[in-house]
Design a protein around this motif. Structure first.
Motif, PDB file in Angstrom:
ATOM      1  N   GLU A  25       0.965  -0.946   0.025  1.00 25.35           N
ATOM      2  CA  GLU A  25       0.588   0.006   0.292  1.00 25.35           C
ATOM      3  C   GLU A  25       0.965   1.436   0.082  1.00 25.35           C
ATOM      4  N   PHE A  26       0.789   2.056  -0.657  1.00 26.53           N
ATOM      5  CA  PHE A  26       1.362   3.517  -0.496  1.00 26.53           C
ATOM      6  C   PHE A  26       0.607   4.966  -0.539  1.00 26.53           C
ATOM      7  N   ARG A  27       1.580   5.420   0.466  1.00 28.09           N
ATOM      8  CA  ARG A  27       0.734   6.593   1.607  1.00 28.09           C
ATOM      9  C   ARG A  27       1.591   7.539   1.114  1.00 28.09           C
ATOM     10  N   LEU A  28       1.048   8.974   0.807  1.00 32.63           N
ATOM     11  CA  LEU A  28       1.790   9.708   0.644  1.00 32.63           C
ATOM     12  C   LEU A  28       3.078  10.126   1.765  1.00 32.63           C
ATOM     13  N   PRO A  29       3.862  10.489   1.956  1.00 32.59           N
ATOM     14  CA  PRO A  29       5.212  11.084   3.502  1.00 32.59           C
ATOM     15  C   PRO A  29       4.484  11.668   3.362  1.00 32.59           C
ATOM     16  N   GLU A  30       4.412  12.308   4.403  1.00 29.86           N
ATOM     17  CA  GLU A  30       4.074  12.975   5.359  1.00 29.86           C
ATOM     18  C   GLU A  30       5.024  14.436   4.848  1.00 29.86           C
ATOM     19  N   PHE A  31       3.714  15.552   5.102  1.00 29.60           N
ATOM     20  CA  PHE A  31       4.888  17.212   4.542  1.00 29.60           C
ATOM     21  C   PHE A  31       3.484  18.421   5.597  1.00 29.60           C
ATOM     22  N   ASP A  32       4.264  19.275   5.913  1.00 33.70           N
ATOM     23  CA  ASP A  32       3.733  20.797   6.297  1.00 33.70           C
ATOM     24  C   ASP A  32       3.271  21.529   5.476  1.00 33.70           C
ATOM     25  N   GLU A  46      10.427  16.156   4.150  1.00 32.16           N
ATOM     26  CA  GLU A  46      11.556  15.935   4.127  1.00 32.16           C
ATOM     27  C   GLU A  46      11.254  15.013   3.749  1.00 32.16           C
ATOM     28  N   ARG A  47      12.647  14.315   2.931  1.00 28.85           N
ATOM     29  CA  ARG A  47      13.506  13.185   2.485  1.00 28.85           C
ATOM     30  C   ARG A  47      14.716  12.583   2.589  1.00 28.85           C
ATOM     31  N   HIS A  48      15.271  12.354   3.466  1.00 35.06           N
ATOM     32  CA  HIS A  48      16.443  11.856   4.067  1.00 35.06           C
ATOM     33  C   HIS A  48      17.795  11.071   3.232  1.00 35.06           C
ATOM     34  N   VAL A 216       9.196  22.273  -1.021  1.00 33.61           N
ATOM     35  CA  VAL A 216      10.002  22.008  -1.037  1.00 33.61           C
ATOM     36  C   VAL A 216      10.119  20.499  -0.696  1.00 33.61           C
ATOM     37  N   VAL A 217      11.137  20.002  -1.108  1.00 35.89           N
ATOM     38  CA  VAL A 217      10.995  18.271  -1.062  1.00 35.89           C
ATOM     39  C   VAL A 217      12.721  17.448  -0.780  1.00 35.89           C
ATOM     40  N   GLY A 218      13.083  16.863  -0.002  1.00 37.72           N
ATOM     41  CA  GLY A 218      14.333  16.426   0.129  1.00 37.72           C
ATOM     42  C   GLY A 218      14.907  16.558   1.926  1.00 37.72           C
ATOM     43  N   ASP A 219      16.172  16.425   1.260  1.00 34.26           N
ATOM     44  CA  ASP A 219      17.189  16.606   2.648  1.00 34.26           C
ATOM     45  C   ASP A 219      17.502  17.566   3.150  1.00 34.26           C
ATOM     46  N   GLU A 381       8.835   8.234  -6.255  1.00 34.24           N
ATOM     47  CA  GLU A 381       9.721   7.580  -5.869  1.00 34.24           C
ATOM     48  C   GLU A 381      10.602   8.535  -5.034  1.00 34.24           C
ATOM     49  N   THR A 382      10.863   9.660  -6.198  1.00 37.60           N
ATOM     50  CA  THR A 382      11.868  10.699  -6.053  1.00 37.60           C
ATOM     51  C   THR A 382      11.540  12.275  -5.993  1.00 37.60           C
ATOM     52  N   GLY A 383      12.419  13.122  -5.176  1.00 38.16           N
ATOM     53  CA  GLY A 383      11.922  14.157  -4.792  1.00 38.16           C
ATOM     54  C   GLY A 383      11.040  14.516  -5.827  1.00 38.16           C
ATOM     55  N   GLU A 384      12.059  14.909  -6.674  1.00 35.61           N
ATOM     56  CA  GLU A 384      11.073  15.944  -7.957  1.00 35.61           C
ATOM     57  C   GLU A 384       9.512  15.623  -8.250  1.00 35.61           C
ATOM     58  N   GLN A 385       9.740  13.765  -8.432  1.00 34.50           N
ATOM     59  CA  GLN A 385       8.551  13.314  -8.228  1.00 34.50           C
ATOM     60  C   GLN A 385       7.575  13.555  -7.071  1.00 34.50           C
ATOM     61  N   LEU A 386       7.534  13.384  -6.490  1.00 37.77           N
ATOM     62  CA  LEU A 386       6.773  13.594  -4.949  1.00 37.77           C
ATOM     63  C   LEU A 386       6.445  15.722  -5.029  1.00 37.77           C
TER      64      LEU A 386
END
Length: 463
Positions: A25-32, A46-48, A216-219, A381-386
């Motif tokens: 099951e895919f869930r959208l990562p948490e974000f503010d 955040e994606r580290h 903004v998505v990423g490290d 799966e990538t920060g750019e896609q998210l």
């Protein structure tokens, strides 16, 4: 990246064939989600996994806002990259290229985007430049003139390949004079007439914090990134009232119609058949993708099997729902050698009719469900896609529940529910058709599918 996606998709298909069709099951990562005092929406995720950052600005402005100046949003979106009041285009290009980073921009029907991707270590140098591009474009007149010339030439060249422009003709036919019918690229005359003042006015009217989002998505650490965004964008001010929500139009399909676009030197006929579709935030968006996968959404679809594999009438046939924020379109698309036009159109209609004559059996539906579930997670799966997904959600008012409930929505689809979706969302009568080809050869064929309007492909415009 493309090769990697293909590999992942192939693996998913192989697992499905082996009986392991229950995708995780895919869930959208948490974000503010934050709203600054000036009305700017900010998404921070955040994606580290890798030391990269993807950032984009999404403005709710596109070709639907062009009015009588078709192509203005498209020109403005690209012109943002021509330099700022503090740095010229060469300096900005060098700053990003030297660090192996990427900066891009553009505009669509309802949203304009500026995006950048760079290493975490380069954020201090490039994030302020990105903020400059969004808030302080110079719209240098010399560079703007070069860009305008390139766009005019591009519009002329695009019509040499009908598959490049058939969708534009289709939208113009379906929506007529309403905002959704405005060609995003514009026309030779409309783009050629645009001036620096037009671009500056458009920017001032629509590029404003209360009509935009920064994603903004990423490290990074959210607390620190929030401070940076507030520092870089907090002083961005809007002048005048915010743009009012407008009605962008509905598909006009009160009778069967054919738009015949004459290309006298054509050796093929390119065609679209369909009508109204659904909005991007429609509750049926996910299950309708499964149903469409059976009809024309994958290589082993009914349309591709019949028109390519079994009959050899074309090298490919597909169907798709083109979603917008307020409505959408549906189209079967293909192309065929000129002498095969009549047979290809007849077979496309016959295959489409199978949705009602035979419906979708359980085995076929289960195969499509496994396929769709196998493809979905690799798309994000990538920060750019998210970042792209969050931008799409912002522009189209899509809630995260649509993403989080993706697997559930697919798994709960039954043949009975599929039939209900077909009856509800797939246009069955009064179909709209665009044909691009040699009119002298296909004119009589066109008449069998509705009232014909004929235009020449060399004419400026799309209707």
């Amino acid at each position: 990246m493309t090769r990697k996606l293909i590999t992942i998709t192939a693996l998913a298909a192989a697992l499905s064939a082996a009986g392991l069709s229950h995708a995780a099951e895919f869930r959208l990562p948490e974000f503010d989600t934050i709203t600054l005092q000036n009305g700017l929406t900010v998404y921070l995720m955040e994606r580290h996994e890798v030391p990269l950052i993807s950032v984009r600005a999404v403005v709710k402005a596109g070709s639907v806002n062009d009015g009588k100046q078709a192509g203005l949003s498209n020109l403005t979106g690209d012109a943002l990259l021509l330099g700022t009041t503090a740095h010229d285009k060469a300096a900005i290009d060098q700053a990003f290229d030297y660090r192996g980073a990427r900066l891009a921009g553009g505009a669509g029907a309802e949203a304009s985007t500026v995006q950048a991707n760079f290493a975490k270590a380069d954020a201090a140098a490039l994030l302020p430049l990105f903020a400059e591009v969004v808030q302080q474009p110079s719209f240098n007149d010399v560079e703007l003139g070069k860009l305008r010339t390139r766009k005019v030439n591009g519009i002329k060249q695009a019509k040499e390949a009908p598959r490049n422009v058939v969708q534009t003709y289709y939208r113009a036919m379906l929506f007529g004079d309403s905002p959704y019918g405005i060609p995003a690229s514009g026309t030779v005359d409309s783009v050629g007439a645009l001036k620096q003042g037009d671009v500056q006015r458009y920017y001032q009217q629509y590029y404003r914090p209360d009509n935009a989002a920064i994603i903004v998505v990423g490290d990074f650490q959210k607390t620190e990134m929030r401070k940076q965004i507030e520092s870089l964008f907090g002083a961005w001010k809007a002048s005048g009232p915010a743009p009012a929500r407008q009605d962008n139009g509905k598909v006009q399909a009160d009778k069967a119609r054919v738009l015949l676009v004459n290309k006298p030197d054509a050796t093929e006929t390119t065609f679209l058949i369909g009508g109204a579709g659904i909005a991007r935030n429609d509750p049926d968006y996910v299950p309708i993708q499964v149903v469409n996968t059976v009809l024309g959404g994958r290589f082993t679809s009914w349309l591709n099997d019949e028109l390519r594999v079994n009959s050899g009438l074309t090298y490919g046939a597909s169907s798709q729902f083109g979603t917008l924020s307020q409505t959408g379109t549906f189209a079967i698309s293909s192309f065929t050698a000129l002498p095969k036009t009549e047979a290809a159109l007849a077979l496309a209609h016959q295959t489409y009719q199978r949705l009602w004559d035979k419906g979708i059996d359980k085995a076929t539906l289960e195969s499509a469900k496994a396929y769709v579930k196998g493809q979905f997670p690799p798309r994000y799966e990538t920060g750019e896609q998210l970042a792209g997904l969050l931008g799409e959600m912002y522009a189209n008012q899509v809630g995260r529940e649509q993403i989080d409930n993706f697997t559930k929505s697919v798994d709960s689809l039954t043949p009975e529910k599929a039939k209900a979706l077909i009856d509800k969302h797939f246009p069955r009568s009064k179909l709209q058709t665009v044909l691009i080809g040699k009119a002298d050869t296909i004119r009589d064929i066109a008449k069998t599918y509705g009232d014909v309007t004929e235009i020449d492909i060399t004419a400026d415009g799309f209707r």
